[in-house]
Structures are given as structure tokens and as C-alpha cells.
Scaffold this motif. Sequence first.
Motif, short mmCIF file in Angstrom:
data_model
loop_
_atom_site.label_atom_id
_atom_site.label_comp_id
_atom_site.label_asym_id
_atom_site.label_seq_id
_atom_site.Cartn_x
_atom_site.Cartn_y
_atom_site.Cartn_z
N LYS A 1 0.82 -1.22 0.00
CA LYS A 1 0.00 0.00 0.00
C LYS A 1 0.85 1.27 0.00
N SER A 2 1.79 1.34 0.95
CA SER A 2 2.62 2.55 1.03
C SER A 2 3.52 2.67 -0.20
N THR A 3 4.01 1.55 -0.69
CA THR A 3 4.84 1.57 -1.90
C THR A 3 4.06 2.19 -3.06
N LEU A 4 2.82 1.78 -3.19
CA LEU A 4 1.98 2.33 -4.26
C LEU A 4 1.87 3.85 -4.14
N SER A 5 1.69 4.32 -2.91
CA SER A 5 1.54 5.77 -2.72
C SER A 5 2.83 6.50 -3.07
N TYR A 6 3.97 5.93 -2.66
CA TYR A 6 5.26 6.57 -2.97
C TYR A 6 5.52 6.59 -4.47
N ASP B 1 9.36 14.01 -12.42
CA ASP B 1 9.90 13.95 -11.05
C ASP B 1 8.81 14.38 -10.05
N PRO B 2 9.05 14.20 -8.77
CA PRO B 2 8.00 14.49 -7.78
C PRO B 2 7.44 15.90 -7.87
N PHE C 1 -1.02 14.88 -5.17
CA PHE C 1 -0.62 15.20 -3.80
C PHE C 1 -0.59 13.93 -2.97
N LEU C 2 0.48 13.76 -2.21
CA LEU C 2 0.56 12.62 -1.28
C LEU C 2 0.56 13.14 0.15
N ALA C 3 -0.45 12.70 0.90
CA ALA C 3 -0.45 12.98 2.34
C ALA C 3 0.31 11.83 2.99
N LEU D 1 9.88 17.80 0.19
CA LEU D 1 9.73 19.15 -0.37
C LEU D 1 9.33 19.08 -1.85
N MET D 2 9.95 18.17 -2.58
CA MET D 2 9.62 18.05 -4.01
C MET D 2 8.19 17.56 -4.22
N SER D 3 7.72 16.70 -3.31
CA SER D 3 6.36 16.18 -3.46
C SER D 3 5.32 17.28 -3.26
N ARG D 4 5.77 18.45 -2.82
CA ARG D 4 4.85 19.59 -2.70
C ARG D 4 5.03 20.56 -3.86
N GLY D 5 5.81 20.13 -4.85
CA GLY D 5 5.93 20.94 -6.06
C GLY D 5 7.15 21.84 -6.10
N ILE D 6 8.04 21.71 -5.13
CA ILE D 6 9.25 22.55 -5.13
C ILE D 6 10.32 21.84 -5.97
#
Lengths: 251, 421
Positions: A42-47, A73-74, A83-85, B373-378
Motif C-alpha cells: 500500500k505505502s509503496t503504491l503511494s510513494y 519527477d515528484p 498530492f501525497l499525504a 519538499l519536491m512532493s509539494r511541487g518545489i
Amino acid sequence: MLEIKNLHARVTEEGTEILKGVDLTVKDGEVAAIMGPNGSGKSTLSYILAGRDDYEVTEGDILYNGESILEMDPAERAASGVFLAFQYPLEIPGVATMTFLKTAMNAQRKARGEAELMTPDFMRRVKAAAAELKIDAQMLKRPLNVGFSGGEKKRAEILQMALLEPKLCVMDETDSGLDIDALKIVADGVNALRSAERSFLVITHYQRLLDYIVPDTVHVLYKGRIIKSGTKDLALQLENEGYGQIIGEAA
Amino acid sequence: MSVTELRPRTPAETALVQLAEAAGTDEDARRAAIEALRREGLPHRRVEAWHYTDLRGLMGRRLGGDHLIEAVAAREFPQTETVLAPLVPGSTVVDLDAPERASAPDGVTIAATDALADWHESPNHLDRPVDTVRLVNAAFGARAATIAVADRAEVAAPIELRSGIGLQSHAAVKVDVGNGAKAVFIERVEGGGSPAPSSLVSHLAIGDGAEVLWVVDQAKDLDAAHLGQLNVSVGANATFKLFVLNAGGGLVRQEVHAVTAGEGSEIIMRGVNLLQKDQHVDVTTTLRHTHPNTTATETFRNVLMGGHGVFQGMIKVAREAQKTDAKMACNTLLLSEDGDFSAKPELEIFADDVQCGHGATAGEINGEHLFYLMSRGIPAPQAKALLVKAFVDEMVEELEIDEALGEALTAKIDAWLDASH
């Protein structure tokens, strides 16, 4: 909104395969819950959705609004609306929360070709969103997540989500470490963001969260694959019977 | 009569002595220092205190060859009048080459003296019998300016100490801060241009219950060499805060030697070393706890885009210094494969009821922080810059100093980070 097709992925460093052919579609405005026992991926999928480079996609694809995001890239994914919480939001000493929020919001706006937010406008938005989530001003004066309690960290994640206005929200075990009051605040925050243009992928161990964030679909992830999909009743069935029955059926 | 066989001097040592001889008027005290410099030469890697900064070898690369000596010697040594803007508006600026010209604020006396630094003994027990930094300072004829702050005087504006920023710059200062007084001093070490080192030796005596913040703001040109030394004694229940910023200099050794002079004194040392290609920057500190119930925290953060950095930190706790609480840390961010850093923390404890600790880390930017930080778009470059800035800005924040000065220091750090990314 999101189409995951035959997704295989492994840990980059050691090569252990974690996802072994995940297929999943999430429509615009849909709230999809992913449930599964520990170690199911589950967490792997989110990452992987967020673009973490500790994992390597070996097969399959992730289409977001019809286009593959695997090469992004992210930061690019975030700017496009993903968005990932985090299950465990990171403490980053020395980075002021407000500086971080403003940098992130403006970086995304810049990437989308929008004008940067001026400080008064930014402050107004933060204050309004923080009030909804019962986040006090003192908390926002601290470095990012530093010294926040578990519940405060989760609320701070939802605050970021509210401010960044993503289109696809991936929530990784947002309920973990929350007492019932904090859970209600977080769920209210999420529910307030539900709309026909915004989709959610809610990852959780327990049915409890789904009493507050009611899903449209529920999917069971086991050993790196979706072994069963259904409506919110599936979550209730899991709560009553445990994973054993469904795993047995799928085997 | 006994004859001591002299080790042959290297060209650099010979050059340094010649430069010292050319540096000013002759008189006995200075002559003695020059003779000692000629006799002792420069320390090398077999002298423990200079192991990571082989001054003889490093100076050799800067001063080798007669043509260079002549070139340097032929030029005048202007005591430049270049106007350097104060770091903080409203500061009292003291030109250490002409201290009598400064307009002293209320409660402060500033004067010139003929005294040279005493180099006969080193405050660092790992050094040679002579003190290298002071020896160079005295050989080049630096006269100590004196600054006295009266008991209970609260000096509102910082006092900025500045020496000549021309080819030859050697200065000394002796500062006495009276009981219960408050003052802020800023060493401005700037300029450059010479293969020979500049030097600044400071002595600071802090009275009982006084509070002093001392800032070393070293931003020499990349072709310059500098030897700095700050000697501090901290009175009973007094607070000594230090901030060292090394953001320049080709070859730099900054020493800080602090000793408690009474019970209940508190020492807070923070520093930031910013290095790029080909720089060699060494911070060497000794903290001597000689009285009961004293505390010290010491943290240096280093960012390397290249170059070679050194941190040596010694904490000594005497037998009678019970209840000492001393912590030391040195954290390094290596942002380039061209950079390297040597850290040597040392504890020497003779008391049995103390808390002492040290830690040293070196590594790259935390990958999880970067992903967050990157996952927030930075974007990656901006996210990295934010993390590097956070890493060093914390040093300024932890000092809890006046806002204007804190912002001025942070701005200097930011300027370096912006220029190097």
C-alpha cells in the motif's frame, strides 16, 4: 483521472519486487479506498504515485488524465496536481512552515504559468484554511512539522492539501496515530475538499476511517496486486471477516 | 657553548621572515619575534595542533619562489582607506590600525598601545612551545588596541573591529568587558590580495555577570590567507556567545581558546563554514572548564562545494570543574565530490560529575527531506537550496541575538549560497 495498468515495481537498491501487476482506475470525483494487510504494498503504491526514486517501475504504466507520469519527477507531478499525504510527515528543522507553504504554492503556480501569490493574499488563504482545521497560529510559526504531535502533523498535511488544491489526493494511512477527535477534524477537512473534479485514493488498514470519509469504491491490495474490488460494503465485510476469507477466495 | 642545528628553512619560511622584516620599523620586541619565526619556522603536519593544516606545506604553495617574494616585497603595504559599510547600521567602527580615531560610545574607552601579542606560550597544549598565530602577528608588528567597557555599561550598538584590508594586515586587540556589562563585538576580516597571511589576535576578558556576543565575520578574497585567534576568559555567571562565519579566504586558520574564570559561566558557540573549490579553512577551538557549574554548547555547520575544511574541538574539564555540562557538534554537508572535511573532537575530563558529549556527521542532503519538499511541487534545485539554507541558518537562530544582526549574518550566508548554486 488515474489509470494504473499492470504496474510492477521493485525497491531500486535491493531489487525486491513489491508491486506485481496492479490494475486500478479512479474516475474524476471518485473516492477510492485501498485496503490490505501489512506488507501488501500500500505505502509503496503511494510513494510510486508521488515519484519517489527509491522504487523502480519495471513494467506497466501510470496514466494521469490520459498521460504517463512515469518520467516526471515528484515536483512536476505535484505541479500537475498529484498530492501525497504522508503516513509519517517529515520534520524539517530550520525550514519555517510559512516559508515552506509559500515556496510550494508559488513553485506550483509558476510551473503552471500562473502569477505568484502576494504575501497578503497568501496569509489570508493560510489563515482561513488553518482555522478550518483548528490549527493555531503558534504551530505555523514553528519549523516544518518540528515538535508537532502526531495529530498536528496529520492536520498539517491536510492544510497543505487544502492550500495546494491538488486534483488527485493520495492519502497514506492518514488515520494512523489519530484519536477520534483528530480523526473527525481530518475527515471533515478531506470531505470539504471533495468535488467532481478532485479524486482521492485513501489508503488505510482499518474500516474506521471510511466511516468518516465514505468511499465510492474499495479495493483490496494483497501481495502487490488488487485481488478484489467492490463498494463500501466490501470494507465492512473486511472489518467483520478479516482479510483471510477474501485472500482465500482469490488464491 | 651549544649550537642547535637549524633545520633548513623552506623558501616559504624564508619569504615570510623577509616579509616580516620589510613590514615596519625595527624594535627589540618585534625583532625577537622575527628571530623566533626564523628559528621555529612554520608548523607542519607532525605538530599535532596543525596536523590537518600543514602550514609549512600550504604556505609553500603560496610563497614558493624568490620572484614572488620580490613581487610582494616591492609593493607598498597600503593601510587602505577603503570604506567598508558597517555590517549593522549604527555600529561603532574601530579601525584597529588607528583605534584612537574611533568615537567611543558611552561607557567605552578605546586606545592605542605598543603591546605586541605574547607568543611565548600556546593556549593549545597540542601546539609547539610557541604560539604560531601570535608569533606571526607580533613578527609583523601588530600593536594591540585596547577597548574597555565599564562595569554595568550596556553598549547598545555593536562595536565593529576592522584592520587594514590591504596587502599586509596584522592587528591585535585587547578587550575588557566590566562586571555586569553588555556588549557586542564584530571582527570584520575582509580584503585580500597577498600570498602572505593577514593576522588578527584578540583577547577578550568578560567580567562577572557580563554578557558578550562576539562575531567573527571572515570574508577574505579567495586568494588571501588569514590567521585568526580569539582568546576569551568568561567570568562568573557571565555569558559568552560566539558566532564564526567563514565565507571566504584561500587559506584560513581561525582559533578560539575559551576558559572559564568563575562559577556559573555559560559559553554558546556557533559557527558556519562555507567552502568552495581550492579553499582550506580550519577552525580550531579549545574550551577549558576550570570552575564548577559551567555550561558550554558548541556547534559548527559546514557546507562544502569543494575545498578542504577542518574542525578541531577540544573540551578540557579540570578536576575541580564539577557539574560541567559541555556539548560539541560538527555537522558537514558535502555537496560536491571535490570537497572533504576533517573533524577532530576531543574530550579530556578530570572531574567525575560532568556531562560532556560530542558528535560529528558528514553527508549529503537528506533524501527523504528532499522528496518531501519536491512532493509539494518545489523543484529539486530550489528544494536543495532551502535545505542547505535551513541547515546553516539554524546556527544563527540558536544564538537568539538581536534581529538586525541576525538578519545581516543570514543575508551574508544567503549571498554565498546563491552565488555558489
